[in-house]
Write an enzyme that holds these catalytic residues in place. Structure first.
Site, PDB file in Angstrom:
ATOM      1  N   SER A 265       0.833  -1.204   0.000  1.00  0.00           N
ATOM      2  CA  SER A 265       0.000   0.000   0.000  1.00  0.00           C
ATOM      3  C   SER A 265       0.865   1.250   0.000  1.00  0.00           C
ATOM      4  O   SER A 265       2.082   1.201   0.207  1.00  0.00           O
ATOM      5  CB  SER A 265      -0.912   0.012   1.233  1.00  0.00           C
ATOM      6  OG  SER A 265      -0.182   0.394   2.391  1.00  0.00           O
ATOM      7  N   LYS A 266       0.223   2.380  -0.237  1.00  0.00           N
ATOM      8  CA  LYS A 266       0.937   3.657  -0.277  1.00  0.00           C
ATOM      9  C   LYS A 266       1.564   4.003   1.062  1.00  0.00           C
ATOM     10  O   LYS A 266       2.484   4.810   1.124  1.00  0.00           O
ATOM     11  CB  LYS A 266      -0.016   4.772  -0.704  1.00  0.00           C
ATOM     12  CG  LYS A 266      -0.439   4.691  -2.163  1.00  0.00           C
ATOM     13  CD  LYS A 266      -1.296   5.873  -2.546  1.00  0.00           C
ATOM     14  CE  LYS A 266      -1.653   5.835  -4.033  1.00  0.00           C
ATOM     15  NZ  LYS A 266      -2.476   6.993  -4.433  1.00  0.00           N
ATOM     16  N   ARG A 267       1.061   3.410   2.130  1.00  0.00           N
ATOM     17  CA  ARG A 267       1.571   3.717   3.475  1.00  0.00           C
ATOM     18  C   ARG A 267       2.757   2.842   3.867  1.00  0.00           C
ATOM     19  O   ARG A 267       3.389   3.078   4.889  1.00  0.00           O
ATOM     20  CB  ARG A 267       0.437   3.570   4.499  1.00  0.00           C
ATOM     21  CG  ARG A 267      -0.655   4.618   4.354  1.00  0.00           C
ATOM     22  CD  ARG A 267      -1.792   4.375   5.324  1.00  0.00           C
ATOM     23  NE  ARG A 267      -2.511   3.143   4.990  1.00  0.00           N
ATOM     24  CZ  ARG A 267      -3.475   3.074   4.064  1.00  0.00           C
ATOM     25  NH1 ARG A 267      -3.805   4.152   3.377  1.00  0.00           N
ATOM     26  NH2 ARG A 267      -4.093   1.936   3.826  1.00  0.00           N
TER      27      ARG A 267
END
Length: 492
Positions: A265-267
């Site tokens: 994910s982007k995180r």
């Protein structure tokens, strides 16, 4: 015989697109999609379109747009149509195409392909619970809306969303990566094309722009597979209305997995492109590694150029299984590419990192450049990312007042440094061979030390670290005065 990938198209008629949103740092999964589309277009001699999907005006930023352009330029992924390039199918920013979307939405409504829906989410959920249905999504309540109910809702001041009228037959298509895929109609309900305020949704603008821009193939992540059965009937409807040539061929790329066997994910650390730019990875190394997340040039070969990828790329050889992002593998691939680039090329590439660390001026001065040219051969084969040049070469460029040691010289080491100081203090010839001869005679022969124990404390004293370029060459580059000063300071 019809080609399994191109159908009846000529290779040069291939048109693919990369449609990022300008909301922040590009995700490595997006970069892989851009790379595969680029390789597909270049392999066939077709066209890559860059389209900026910025209909979400609240989240878009000017910085996000420039980050996309700068990132693609850094990667070396060039496009044939789009922002900064132009073309015959613009505008290429969706925020500039709102009148087009409004006109097509009006036509879809007038032709009966879409209808106004006044239901609230709560009402849809209540009807689902009351019926015991397990199907998610809209139940088609407003498809044939009772005029009396319509009047009630309009009197309440409700504003409708526009929904696409899905067919009642299964949606079947041949995925270039996964083979035949079937979605049953009960799993693909009618969906919204416009918000209640009239703003267009991704579900309308993405297929519509594909149709208007003549996109022939869509290569994208597996996470968008569920949207494909909704989009195919819209492509078909648009074709009946004279827009486009029907659905493109789809190929859904394998999911990129992070730690814990879940989607990256982007995180997650390591998911953003700029992290690799800042760490000094080569675009050649990063792209090479991302290509391996689902594809390979050969069973016994992992390292290749992007030109070699384009020449060999076959979308049918993409593995549909999830691909795990492996940082160690990326570092190994990048290191291999670091060994491939020439010394002058690497020298140019490390200058921005040295300037960012304020070790050299910007632009670099003539004296600094001469020192860098002399030092780079010492580290060319030793650094695995461009940013490693800063700790490796910093001791040569930092002024003496700012020089610090990350490692310390212990008490036994001071005896070694003291002996080294004595051996070098009377040296007339300050060149590598003479320096090495003097230190070996004093420390290895004179003190009976093994080379590692003999030269380690001296290395720390003059470079500040146990890891540095070769010691004797480093002493020559530092010069007599600076080297002797640092040896003396280590004894203080």
């Amino acid at each position: 015989m019809t080609d399994p990938v191109l159908g009846d198209l000529k290779p040069s008629d291939v048109r693919v697109r990369f449609p990022p949103s300008p909301t922040g740092n590009l995700h490595v999964g997006n970069v892989r999609s851009a790379l595969f589309n680029w390789a597909f277009a270049r392999h066939h001699g077709g066209t890559l379109v860059l389209r900026i999907e910025d209909t979400d005006l609240a989240r878009n930023t000017v910085e996000g747009y420039h980050s996309i352009i700068d990132s693609l330029n850094w990667l070396g992924i060039d496009w044939d149509e789009g922002p900064e390039v132009g073309g015959d199918n613009g505008p290429y920013r969706q925020s500039e195409r709102f009148p087009i979307y409004a006109e097509v939405a009006r036509t879809l409504r007038e032709e009966g392909a879409a209808y106004d829906c006044y239901c609230t989410t709560e009402e849809v959920d209540a009807r689902r619970k009351a019926s015991g249905s397990k199907n998610q999504g809209y139940d088609g309540f407003c498809r044939e809306l009772d005029p009396d109910q319509l009047a009630v809702w309009q009197a309440e001041g409700r504003t409708p969303v526009l929904r696409f009228r899905m067919p009642s037959e299964p949606i079947v298509f041949d995925d270039l990566v996964r083979g035949e895929v079937t979605f049953l109609p009960e799993n693909v309900p009618d969906y919204a094309l416009l918000r209640a305020n009239g703003d267009p949704l991704y579900t309308l603008v993405n297929p519509l722009d594909d149709a208007m821009m003549g996109i022939t193939h869509v290569l994208r992540g597996e996470d968008l597979l569920s949207s494909t059965p909704r989009q195919i009937p819209l492509y078909q409807t648009l074709q009946r209305l004279g827009v486009g040539n029907g659905p493109p061929r789809f190929g859904h790329l394998p999911m990129v997995m992070g730690e814990g066997n879940r989607k990256l994910s982007k995180r997650d650390p390591g998911s953003g492109l700029l992290e690799y730019v800042d760490r000094g990875f080569l675009p050649e190394g990063l792209l090479n590694y991302l290509a391996l997340l689902g594809w390979g040039i050969a069973e016994d070969r992992d390292v290749f150029t992007m030109q070699e990828m384009a020449e060999a790329f076959d979308i049918r050889r993409v593995n549909p299984n999830p691909a795990r992002f492996d940082m160690k593998k990326l570092e190994a691939i990048n290191s291999a590419h670091m060994r491939r680039i020439s010394l002058p090329d690497m020298t140019e590439r490390v200058i921005p990192f040295l300037a960012e660390a304020e070790l050299v001026d910007e632009p670099i001065t003539a004296d600094q450049r001469r020192l860098l040219d002399a030092a780079m051969p010492l580290v060319h084969e030793r650094i695995n990312t461009l940013s490693e040049s800063v700790p490796m070469l910093g001791f040569l460029f930092v002024d003496e007042a700012s020089f610090t040691r990350t490692d310390e010289v212990d008490e036994p080491g001071r005896d070694v440094v003291r002996a080294a100081y004595g051996a070098l203090s009377g040296l007339d010839d300050w060149r590598t061979d003479a320096i090495e001869k003097a230190l070996r005679e004093a420390l290895v022969d004179g003190m009976g030390l093994k080379p590692r124990n003999a030269f380690g404390p001296v290395r720390v004293a003059v470079t500040g670290s146990r890891v540095s370029p070769p010691l004797f060459e480093s002493l020559e580059l530092l010069g007599r005065d600076r080297a002797m000063g640092r040896l003396e300071a280590a004894l203080a």
